[in-house]
Design an enzyme around this catalytic site. Sequence first.
Site, PDB file in Angstrom:
ATOM      1  CD1 TRP A 138      28.154   5.314   6.845  1.00  0.00           C
ATOM      2  CD2 TRP A 138      26.348   6.193   5.861  1.00  0.00           C
ATOM      3  NE1 TRP A 138      28.323   6.681   6.802  1.00  0.00           N
ATOM      4  CE2 TRP A 138      27.248   7.240   6.210  1.00  0.00           C
ATOM      5  CE3 TRP A 138      25.151   6.494   5.219  1.00  0.00           C
ATOM      6  CZ2 TRP A 138      26.963   8.588   5.938  1.00  0.00           C
ATOM      7  CZ3 TRP A 138      24.870   7.830   4.943  1.00  0.00           C
ATOM      8  CH2 TRP A 138      25.761   8.856   5.298  1.00  0.00           C
ATOM      9  CE1 TYR A 189      30.394   3.006   5.563  1.00  0.00           C
ATOM     10  CE2 TYR A 189      29.159   0.989   5.226  1.00  0.00           C
ATOM     11  CZ  TYR A 189      29.600   2.213   4.760  1.00  0.00           C
ATOM     12  OH  TYR A 189      29.231   2.638   3.512  1.00  0.00           O
ATOM     13  NE  ARG A 229      19.958   7.266   9.278  1.00  0.00           N
ATOM     14  CZ  ARG A 229      20.821   6.500   8.596  1.00  0.00           C
ATOM     15  NH1 ARG A 229      21.891   7.032   8.070  1.00  0.00           N
ATOM     16  NH2 ARG A 229      20.611   5.215   8.483  1.00  0.00           N
TER      17      ARG A 229
END
Length: 320
Positions: free
Chosen positions: A21, A54, A223
């Site tokens: 993901w 995804y 991230r």
Amino acid sequence: MRYRQLGSSDLHVSEISLGSWLTFGVGVEADRAAACVHRALDLGINFIDTANIYGRGAAESFLGEVLSGVPRDKYIIATKLFFPMTETDRGLSRAQVEKQLDASLKRLRVDVIDLYQCHRPDPDTPIEETMLALTDAVKAGKVRYLGFSEWPAEQIRAALAVPGAEKFVSSQPQYSLLWRRPEEEIIPLSRENGISQIVWSPLAQGVLTGKYLPDAPPPAGTRATNDEMNGFIDRWMQRPVLEAVQQLKPLAQQAGLTLGQFALAWVLKEPNVASAIIGASRPEQVEENAAASGAHVDPALFADAERIAAEALERTRQLA
């Protein structure tokens, strides 16, 4: 690496699994992503999770290419359907099950998908239609076992009650020290019906590694700084949460683990959890997380961690 039986199936999945993901085919360069997959296999991780949505097929296509030279019995592949692939292709109707399954098989370059999951419930399709379409996919040999992700208890019960339908063997909820909602209904219901949890975001999108500090900007390359991968991290980037995570570090040190390993070990202490899905952008992350499998931690340390996390979440609610 240790393995656990997945629900009532004959699949034995690694306690740590590799997800895709926001990473593979989207946010991580192909060479690094491929290195993560191969390192995971080297470490004994045999369960790889993806979904058609995804990257709108990009993650499946990437995995199909990377795994094309790997013996098929060396990995267990799981994918999902539900979310819109086009303006008209979405949901869990029979037509969509058939269409999206064939497309996933083609992108993944496999003859059978080990675990086919309903990504969310579909309020517009009768549950009988969905379950019988999925059952036919199993009978046709295109799918081995069935699962779901983020379904409410009433929807799970309705699916289990469909006469002649294949039973689910897995549930994929969000679950971590910072998100314990599955303990209320989903885990007890699953336990009673031969369903295991394969949990996503066990590290709260990396926040439970401790790399985000309350008084510092997110480190470069993480991230939180990547607009392609940080769309859901804001809920954990609150000051009370980040402060609490720093308080967890001494507990992890007492256990002889990194904080990330400690958080994964906490998830795995639940017997109904078969596997914890990790995301990775570097092989080193895979190695560190894989080491959480089989870790032994004093229950008192986990109890302290639960108290610290709960207090932080309560402060966050009060500030909202």
